[in-house]
Design a protein around this motif. Structure first.
Motif, PDB file in Angstrom:
ATOM      1  N   PRO A 163       0.833  -1.154  -0.080  1.00  0.00           N
ATOM      2  CA  PRO A 163       0.055  -0.040  -0.060  1.00  0.00           C
ATOM      3  C   PRO A 163       0.750   1.287  -0.043  1.00  0.00           C
ATOM      4  O   PRO A 163       1.986   1.363   0.351  1.00  0.00           O
ATOM      5  CB  PRO A 163      -0.965  -0.169   1.216  1.00  0.00           C
ATOM      6  N   PRO A 164       0.302   2.301  -0.329  1.00  0.00           N
ATOM      7  CA  PRO A 164       1.282   3.416  -0.432  1.00  0.00           C
ATOM      8  C   PRO A 164       1.275   4.149   1.049  1.00  0.00           C
ATOM      9  O   PRO A 164       0.586   3.931   1.617  1.00  0.00           O
ATOM     10  CB  PRO A 164       0.273   4.453  -1.353  1.00  0.00           C
ATOM     11  N   PRO A 165       2.486   4.730   1.170  1.00  0.00           N
ATOM     12  CA  PRO A 165       2.730   5.397   2.487  1.00  0.00           C
ATOM     13  C   PRO A 165       1.572   6.435   2.831  1.00  0.00           C
ATOM     14  O   PRO A 165       1.122   7.348   2.025  1.00  0.00           O
ATOM     15  CB  PRO A 165       3.909   5.994   2.239  1.00  0.00           C
ATOM     16  N   CYS A 166       1.199   6.649   4.179  1.00  0.00           N
ATOM     17  CA  CYS A 166       0.088   7.487   4.661  1.00  0.00           C
ATOM     18  C   CYS A 166       0.837   8.700   4.773  1.00  0.00           C
ATOM     19  O   CYS A 166       1.990   8.865   5.334  1.00  0.00           O
ATOM     20  CB  CYS A 166      -0.320   6.881   5.821  1.00  0.00           C
ATOM     21  N   ALA A 167       0.290   9.782   4.447  1.00  0.00           N
ATOM     22  CA  ALA A 167       0.801  11.194   4.717  1.00  0.00           C
ATOM     23  C   ALA A 167       0.465  11.819   6.055  1.00  0.00           C
ATOM     24  O   ALA A 167      -0.631  11.450   6.700  1.00  0.00           O
ATOM     25  CB  ALA A 167       0.192  11.981   3.469  1.00  0.00           C
TER      26      ALA A 167
END
Length: 125
Positions: A121-125
């Motif tokens: 999954p993409p990194p959380c900002a």
């Protein structure tokens, strides 16, 4: 002679498409005459029709005539029957088929692994 026939054919093919333009050109050239004599609303100058009613009437007549010609030409197209009546049954002689046990079917699937970068999954900002 051949070129003359080609030009005649082109003119007769293209001419019906210009009939509305011819009517509009006739209206523009004879606008004063149409306004004074042929206009349906010449008794009502407050409408400022200026013969547009006559132009609309002529264009509608041409369109209706064109539609009638099209419908007549469509009705006169002969019907071509492409399919015959249904056949009651099909019979295939058994000698043309090999028994199922003599056939060998193989199915091979190469091992495949999806790239892991797609599954992260993409990194959380």
């Amino acid at each position: 002679m051949r070129t003359i026939l080609v030009y005649i054919w082109l003119i007769t093919t293209i001419l019906p498409t210009f009939s509305q333009w011819g009517t509009i050109a006739y209206y523009q050239i004879n606008k004063e005459y149409i306004t004074r004599i042929l206009c349906e609303n010449r008794d009502k100058p407050q409408l400022h029709c200026n013969g547009k009613c006559y132009l609309a009437k002529k264009l509608n007549e041409q369109q209706e005539k064109k539609d009638q010609q099209t419908s007549k030409s469509i009705q006169n197209i002969p019907v071509l029957q492409l399919f015959a009546s249904a056949i009651a049954s099909f019979e295939f002689p058994a000698s043309h088929f090999l028994p199922l046990r003599d056939r060998t079917f193989t199915y091979r699937m190469a091992s495949y692994q999806a790239p892991l970068s797609i599954l992260v999954p993409p990194p959380c900002a």
